[in-house]
Write a protein that holds these residues in place. Structure first.
Motif, short mmCIF file in Angstrom:
data_model
loop_
_atom_site.label_atom_id
_atom_site.label_comp_id
_atom_site.label_asym_id
_atom_site.label_seq_id
_atom_site.Cartn_x
_atom_site.Cartn_y
_atom_site.Cartn_z
N SER A 1 -30.19 56.60 56.95
CA SER A 1 -28.98 55.94 56.45
C SER A 1 -29.31 54.51 56.06
N LEU A 2 -28.49 53.95 55.21
CA LEU A 2 -28.69 52.57 54.78
C LEU A 2 -28.50 51.61 55.95
N GLY A 3 -27.55 51.89 56.83
CA GLY A 3 -27.32 51.02 57.99
C GLY A 3 -28.54 50.98 58.90
N ASP A 4 -29.14 52.15 59.16
CA ASP A 4 -30.35 52.19 59.98
C ASP A 4 -31.46 51.39 59.31
N ALA A 5 -31.59 51.53 58.00
CA ALA A 5 -32.65 50.84 57.27
C ALA A 5 -32.45 49.32 57.31
N ARG A 6 -31.20 48.88 57.18
CA ARG A 6 -30.94 47.44 57.24
C ARG A 6 -31.32 46.87 58.60
N ARG A 7 -30.99 47.59 59.66
CA ARG A 7 -31.34 47.13 61.01
C ARG A 7 -32.85 47.13 61.21
N SER A 8 -33.53 48.10 60.64
CA SER A 8 -34.98 48.18 60.80
C SER A 8 -35.69 47.08 60.02
N VAL A 9 -35.26 46.82 58.79
CA VAL A 9 -35.94 45.81 57.99
C VAL A 9 -35.64 44.41 58.50
N ALA A 10 -34.48 44.24 59.18
CA ALA A 10 -34.14 42.93 59.75
C ALA A 10 -35.15 42.50 60.81
N MET A 11 -35.89 43.45 61.36
CA MET A 11 -36.88 43.13 62.38
C MET A 11 -38.15 42.52 61.79
N ILE A 12 -38.35 42.64 60.48
CA ILE A 12 -39.61 42.16 59.89
C ILE A 12 -39.43 41.15 58.77
N VAL A 13 -38.18 40.82 58.41
CA VAL A 13 -37.97 39.82 57.36
C VAL A 13 -36.98 38.77 57.86
N GLY A 14 -37.01 37.60 57.24
CA GLY A 14 -36.14 36.51 57.65
C GLY A 14 -34.92 36.33 56.77
N ARG A 15 -34.78 37.12 55.72
CA ARG A 15 -33.65 36.97 54.81
C ARG A 15 -32.42 37.72 55.32
N ASP A 16 -31.28 37.53 54.67
CA ASP A 16 -30.07 38.25 55.03
C ASP A 16 -30.22 39.72 54.66
N THR A 17 -29.81 40.61 55.56
CA THR A 17 -29.99 42.04 55.33
C THR A 17 -28.69 42.84 55.34
N LYS A 18 -27.59 42.25 55.81
CA LYS A 18 -26.38 43.05 56.05
C LYS A 18 -25.76 43.61 54.78
N ASP A 19 -26.02 42.98 53.62
CA ASP A 19 -25.44 43.46 52.36
C ASP A 19 -26.48 44.07 51.43
N MET A 20 -27.67 44.32 51.92
CA MET A 20 -28.73 44.88 51.08
C MET A 20 -28.39 46.31 50.65
N ASP A 21 -28.71 46.63 49.40
CA ASP A 21 -28.68 48.03 48.99
C ASP A 21 -30.04 48.66 49.28
N ALA A 22 -30.18 49.94 49.04
CA ALA A 22 -31.41 50.65 49.39
C ALA A 22 -32.64 50.08 48.68
N PRO A 23 -32.60 49.82 47.37
CA PRO A 23 -33.77 49.24 46.73
C PRO A 23 -34.17 47.88 47.31
N ALA A 24 -33.18 47.06 47.68
CA ALA A 24 -33.49 45.75 48.26
C ALA A 24 -34.16 45.92 49.62
N VAL A 25 -33.72 46.90 50.40
CA VAL A 25 -34.36 47.17 51.69
C VAL A 25 -35.82 47.57 51.47
N ALA A 26 -36.04 48.50 50.54
CA ALA A 26 -37.40 48.96 50.28
C ALA A 26 -38.27 47.82 49.76
N ARG A 27 -37.72 47.02 48.86
CA ARG A 27 -38.49 45.89 48.31
C ARG A 27 -38.86 44.91 49.41
N SER A 28 -37.92 44.62 50.31
CA SER A 28 -38.19 43.69 51.41
C SER A 28 -39.31 44.21 52.31
N ALA A 29 -39.27 45.51 52.62
CA ALA A 29 -40.29 46.09 53.48
C ALA A 29 -41.67 46.02 52.83
N ILE A 30 -41.73 46.30 51.55
CA ILE A 30 -43.01 46.29 50.84
C ILE A 30 -43.55 44.88 50.71
#
Length: 299
Positions: free
Chosen positions: A105-134
């Motif tokens: 889910s997108l919510g799970d992904a936002r919580r997961s990526v928040a652990m490794i990036v310093g930017r705001d994650t609560k309004d990220m869409d799926a591509p933004a989550v993937a881009r942040s992780a990469i």
């Protein structure tokens, strides 16, 4: 041989929870020490001087500790400390966790990526989550794997510990905020200097295992990044995977209009693209291990 064994041990075990849930990780201890220094010395009218003296003293202490450890007979402690301070397996695990969460889910992904990036994650869409992780994968491959290997190869445990204390300090006090712009200036500049070669080496290694574009494109686009060093591995990853990285993002509720790297690349990123970046992490690690083996044989 120490470097080879340390790389293999880190890749096999990573950061076992059973151990670090019982005793503090060396990086945690470094963070506590830097936090104490921040509270104690980040005050008065000479914050830049105090910050310079603080990072200088921390580096001297780190180098001395590394030298003392190397005096212990045998190589076991050297291998153990090296493995602990490398981050290949933990980086792979954290990045892959974002991809796995994004499939749920997108919510799970936002919580997961928040652990490794310093930017705001609560309004990220799926591509933004993937881009942040990469992006995190590329930058931390340099900071957490290639740079520590480089400085251990150059100066043994003293060099590795100086790098780690500097990098940790930069991540805590190196931001250009009202509180830390003066006190963290020296730590940020030293971190930039220590990462100058490793960041470009990381870019070359990523390029070597992907080879989708000429290196000249990476050289041209890396300076577009807001960081003098992070742009190199990110540009290499972007061109290596044929995707667009960087671009606009939010910090503390404020949108920063950063330019895209490889702007013509794929932007609708997904979990499969995260998987591909993890493959690049392992291929780059493997090539680095081969180079270390080759140098060991030659020497």
């Amino acid at each position: 041989m120490i470097l080879i064994l340390g790389m293999l041990l880190d890749a096999a075990l990573g950061e076992p929870r059973w151990l670090w849930s019982r005793v503090p990780h060396p990086a945690v201890l470094m963070g506590r020490l830097i936090g104490w220094c921040d509270t104690k010395f980040n005050k008065g009218n000479h914050k830049r001087l105090m910050g310079f003296m603080t990072i200088a003293e921390l580096c001297v202490a780190a180098a001395a500790l590394g030298w003392l450890i190397q005096l212990v007979p045998g190589y076991a402690l050297d291998v153990i400390f090296l493995a602990i301070l490398l981050a290949q397996k933990s980086l792979v695990d954290h990045v892959q966790a974002v991809g796995d969460a994004l499939r749920l889910s997108l919510g799970d992904a936002r919580r997961s990526v928040a652990m490794i990036v310093g930017r705001d994650t609560k309004d990220m869409d799926a591509p933004a989550v993937a881009r942040s992780a990469i992006e995190s994968a590329a930058e931390n491959l340099s900071d957490g794997v290639i740079a520590p290997i480089f400085w251990f190869a150059m100066a043994g445990l003293p060099g590795l510990l100086v790098y780690k204390i500097t990098n940790t300090a930069d991540s805590m006090i190196g931001y250009r905020t009202q509180k830390h712009e003066e006190f963290g200036w020296a730590a940020a500049k030293l971190d930039d200097l220590l990462n100058l070669i490793p960041a470009r080496l990381t870019a070359a290694l990523i390029w070597a295992v992907t080879s989708r574009a000429g290196f000249a494109k990476i050289m041209r686009e890396a300076p577009l990044h807001r960081s003098p060093n992070a742009g190199w591995p990110e540009a290499a990853m972007a061109h290596g995977l044929g995707i667009a990285l960087s671009g606009p993002r939010s910090y503390d509720g404020e949108i920063r209009e950063y330019p895209f790297v490889n702007s013509d690349g794929k932007r609708a990123l997904d979990a499969d693209d995260i998987d591909r970046s993890v493959t690049v992490l392992w291929k780059t690690w493997g090539l680095t291990l081969l180079l270390v083996l080759a140098i060991a044989v030659i020497r």
